[in-house]
Write an enzyme that holds these catalytic residues in place. Structure first.
Site, PDB file in Angstrom:
ATOM      1  N   ASP A  15       0.999  -1.051   0.055  1.00 17.24           N
ATOM      2  CA  ASP A  15      -0.008   0.004  -0.045  1.00 17.24           C
ATOM      3  C   ASP A  15       0.731   1.502  -0.027  1.00 17.24           C
ATOM      4  O   ASP A  15       0.520   2.135   0.486  1.00 17.24           O
ATOM      5  CB  ASP A  15      -0.907  -0.030   1.233  1.00 17.24           C
ATOM      6  CG  ASP A  15      -0.045  -0.099   2.387  1.00 17.24           C
ATOM      7  OD1 ASP A  15       1.098  -0.137   2.534  1.00 17.24           O
ATOM      8  OD2 ASP A  15      -1.146  -0.050   3.517  1.00 17.24           O
ATOM      9  N   ASP A  91       7.312  -4.302  12.734  1.00 20.29           N
ATOM     10  CA  ASP A  91       8.041  -2.988  12.850  1.00 20.29           C
ATOM     11  C   ASP A  91       8.272  -2.383  14.221  1.00 20.29           C
ATOM     12  O   ASP A  91       9.399  -1.795  14.461  1.00 20.29           O
ATOM     13  CB  ASP A  91       7.089  -1.835  11.859  1.00 20.29           C
ATOM     14  CG  ASP A  91       5.853  -1.896  12.299  1.00 20.29           C
ATOM     15  OD1 ASP A  91       5.292  -2.962  12.928  1.00 20.29           O
ATOM     16  OD2 ASP A  91       5.185  -1.067  11.906  1.00 20.29           O
ATOM     17  N   SER A 122      -2.914  -0.523  12.048  1.00 21.49           N
ATOM     18  CA  SER A 122      -3.398   0.444  13.008  1.00 21.49           C
ATOM     19  C   SER A 122      -4.929   0.804  13.036  1.00 21.49           C
ATOM     20  O   SER A 122      -5.372   1.616  13.755  1.00 21.49           O
ATOM     21  CB  SER A 122      -2.748   1.618  12.754  1.00 21.49           C
ATOM     22  OG  SER A 122      -3.031   2.155  11.384  1.00 21.49           O
TER      23      SER A 122
END
Length: 172
Positions: A15, A91, A122
């Site tokens: 993305d 991450d 998220s």
């Protein structure tokens, strides 16, 4: 993940949009990543790369914080961490001092990637408030033609301290 002749890889999520100088950026910084043992990655992303803050398309920085969102690592680093790579939130895991071991990452002032994935892990909170505000660089920079020696640890520290010594103290 690595073939027999591959010594570096760029990790880019599905993305992401890339700038016109994305490949030039990584190609120019690959030798630094190879030669500087104080680095573990080169990232195309700047968490603070918002319009009002990211004014210089040529400026690069060293950071202790793993920026992610389009980054390059060496085979040597992958061999070091691959056996403990987590299934989720890699991450955040990669931001741990247990993984970075005091090493840093190079990142641009203006991001060479932009994220358009509002429906990520998220759950769009971080995306709307923060990630969507980071601008994608539109000024092509030929990083291979620039003197990047200021990114060596000693010269970079000197640069930062020189800039801080000229800072003006503001009272709020």
């Amino acid at each position: 993940i690595f073939g027999t002749t591959v010594d570096k890889v760029v990790v880019l999520e599905d993305d992401m949009e890339i700038s016109a100088d994305f490949y030039n950026y990584f190609n120019a910084l690959a030798p630094l990543l190879d030669s500087d043992p104080t680095l573990f990655c080169v990232s195309a992303w700047n968490d603070n790369g918002k319009k009002q803050l990211a004014t210089d398309p040529r400026q690069l920085h060293r950071t202790d914080f793993f920026p992610g969102l389009g980054w390059m690592m060496t085979r040597r680093f992958w061999d070091e961490i691959s056996g403990k790579w987590p299934d989720l939130y890699w991450d955040d895991w990669l931001r741990s001092a247990n993984q970075t071991l005091g090493r840093q990452c190079i990142r641009p002032e203006r991001s060479r990637t932009a994220n358009f994935g509002a429906d990520g892990v998220s759950q769009s909170f971080n995306y709307e408030k923060h990630v969507s505000k980071v601008i994608l660089n539109t000024d092509f920079v030929d990083f291979a033609s620039l003197d990047l020696s200021y990114l060596s640890p000693l010269l970079y520290d000197k640069l930062v301290f020189e800039r801080l010594s000229r800072a003006v103290l503001l009272k709020y």
